[in-house]
Design a protein around this motif. Structure first.
Motif, mmCIF file in Angstrom:
data_model
loop_
_atom_site.group_PDB
_atom_site.id
_atom_site.type_symbol
_atom_site.label_atom_id
_atom_site.label_comp_id
_atom_site.label_asym_id
_atom_site.label_seq_id
_atom_site.Cartn_x
_atom_site.Cartn_y
_atom_site.Cartn_z
ATOM 1 N N ARG A 117 -23.874 -29.205 26.844
ATOM 2 C CA ARG A 117 -24.927 -28.218 26.595
ATOM 3 C C ARG A 117 -26.299 -28.860 26.775
ATOM 4 O O ARG A 117 -27.206 -28.254 27.337
ATOM 5 C CB ARG A 117 -24.772 -27.654 25.187
ATOM 6 C CG ARG A 117 -25.756 -26.589 24.850
ATOM 7 C CD ARG A 117 -25.460 -25.311 25.608
ATOM 8 N NE ARG A 117 -26.442 -24.320 25.214
ATOM 9 C CZ ARG A 117 -27.039 -23.511 26.046
ATOM 10 N NH1 ARG A 117 -26.710 -23.510 27.316
ATOM 11 N NH2 ARG A 117 -27.936 -22.666 25.620
ATOM 12 N N ALA A 118 -26.465 -30.091 26.300
ATOM 13 C CA ALA A 118 -27.741 -30.791 26.454
ATOM 14 C C ALA A 118 -28.040 -31.048 27.926
ATOM 15 O O ALA A 118 -29.182 -30.900 28.369
ATOM 16 C CB ALA A 118 -27.728 -32.103 25.678
ATOM 17 N N GLU A 178 -25.907 -28.809 12.135
ATOM 18 C CA GLU A 178 -25.356 -27.494 12.472
ATOM 19 C C GLU A 178 -26.288 -26.379 12.011
ATOM 20 O O GLU A 178 -26.434 -25.369 12.699
ATOM 21 C CB GLU A 178 -23.962 -27.334 11.863
ATOM 22 C CG GLU A 178 -22.909 -28.155 12.566
ATOM 23 C CD GLU A 178 -21.567 -28.160 11.847
ATOM 24 O OE1 GLU A 178 -21.450 -27.545 10.764
ATOM 25 O OE2 GLU A 178 -20.641 -28.792 12.370
ATOM 26 N N PRO A 201 -30.479 -23.084 19.025
ATOM 27 C CA PRO A 201 -29.339 -23.622 19.779
ATOM 28 C C PRO A 201 -29.722 -24.322 21.082
ATOM 29 O O PRO A 201 -28.929 -25.082 21.626
ATOM 30 C CB PRO A 201 -28.479 -22.387 20.049
ATOM 31 C CG PRO A 201 -29.401 -21.238 19.922
ATOM 32 C CD PRO A 201 -30.459 -21.630 18.950
ATOM 33 N N ASN A 202 -30.935 -24.106 21.583
ATOM 34 C CA ASN A 202 -31.343 -24.716 22.851
ATOM 35 C C ASN A 202 -32.194 -25.968 22.669
ATOM 36 O O ASN A 202 -32.886 -26.395 23.587
ATOM 37 C CB ASN A 202 -32.100 -23.696 23.700
ATOM 38 C CG ASN A 202 -31.208 -22.581 24.152
ATOM 39 O OD1 ASN A 202 -29.991 -22.729 24.226
ATOM 40 N ND2 ASN A 202 -31.792 -21.442 24.443
ATOM 41 N N ARG A 235 -29.082 -31.292 20.037
ATOM 42 C CA ARG A 235 -27.771 -31.405 20.680
ATOM 43 C C ARG A 235 -27.367 -32.875 20.824
ATOM 44 O O ARG A 235 -26.212 -33.233 20.610
ATOM 45 C CB ARG A 235 -27.764 -30.737 22.052
ATOM 46 C CG ARG A 235 -27.853 -29.248 22.013
ATOM 47 C CD ARG A 235 -26.523 -28.667 21.680
ATOM 48 N NE ARG A 235 -26.663 -27.227 21.481
ATOM 49 C CZ ARG A 235 -25.715 -26.466 21.007
ATOM 50 N NH1 ARG A 235 -24.552 -26.972 20.680
ATOM 51 N NH2 ARG A 235 -25.912 -25.188 20.843
ATOM 52 N N HIS A 293 -21.413 -30.891 22.972
ATOM 53 C CA HIS A 293 -22.860 -30.967 22.725
ATOM 54 C C HIS A 293 -23.583 -31.621 23.905
ATOM 55 O O HIS A 293 -24.654 -31.171 24.303
ATOM 56 C CB HIS A 293 -23.148 -31.742 21.442
ATOM 57 C CG HIS A 293 -22.799 -30.991 20.202
ATOM 58 N ND1 HIS A 293 -23.396 -29.807 19.841
ATOM 59 C CD2 HIS A 293 -21.906 -31.262 19.227
ATOM 60 C CE1 HIS A 293 -22.891 -29.379 18.701
ATOM 61 N NE2 HIS A 293 -21.974 -30.245 18.304
ATOM 62 N N LEU A 295 -29.068 -26.293 14.575
ATOM 63 C CA LEU A 295 -28.617 -25.703 15.835
ATOM 64 C C LEU A 295 -28.352 -24.202 15.712
ATOM 65 O O LEU A 295 -28.449 -23.477 16.701
ATOM 66 C CB LEU A 295 -27.379 -26.428 16.350
ATOM 67 C CG LEU A 295 -27.635 -27.800 16.945
ATOM 68 C CD1 LEU A 295 -26.326 -28.525 17.222
ATOM 69 C CD2 LEU A 295 -28.476 -27.700 18.205
#
Length: 160
Positions: free
Chosen positions: A99-100, A64, A71-72, A77, A96, A67
């Motif tokens: 998002r990945a 965490e 975050p990208n 992720r 997650h 990330l």
């Protein structure tokens, strides 16, 4: 280690981790994080090492942290999804993975991972597209073989 930057520490910690020296890798990462708090590479690697040792709660904390700074990061992720899945948090794992998938170019293999996480979470409708795509990628058809096909195989497979 006084002059090492984060990349050098990551290289040494990765070598220690790959050699099975998990405690050494953890020590290197923690010393690096003491010098550079919140460094995403070190946090990611420390999460991976902790997860490999089965320490889910500390791994979750470190991933965490990673990330929060990046975050990208698709790899982070995916690790966060594995950690969440191991902890029984299937909805977090799916978040997650979604998002990945959105960040990644190879969405097909990631959608299969998403399907594997959806199935135990009881979300079977969400799992089906991934399951279908993995079956279609293995589209090997078995043709019915008559006696001629059997004889042909026998004729070409001579043993010395």
């Amino acid at each position: 280690m006084s002059r090492d930057n984060a990349e050098d520490i990551v290289r040494r910690a990765t070598a220690a981790f790959n050699a099975g020296r998990h405690d050494e890798a953890i020590g290197l990462c923690e010393r690096g994080l003491a010098r550079e708090p919140g460094e995403p590479m070190l946090s990611h690697l420390l999460a991976a090492v902790r997860f490999a040792k089965g320490e889910i709660a500390p791994a979750r904390t470190h991933i965490e942290t990673s990330l929060a700074r990046r975050p990208n990061n698709v790899a982070a992720r995916l690790l966060a999804a594995r950690i969440a899945r191991a902890g029984g948090e299937f909805d977090a794992a799916l978040t997650h993975l979604d998002r990945a998938i959105a960040l990644s170019r190879s969405a097909m293999s990631l959608s299969r991972r998403r399907a594997r996480s959806s199935w135990p979470a009881g979300k079977r409708k969400r799992a089906r597209p991934g399951r279908r795509s993995s079956r279609s990628s293995r589209s090997i058809r078995k043709q019915p073989q008559g006696s001629a096909g059997w004889r042909g195989r026998m004729a070409t497979s001579r043993t010395p």
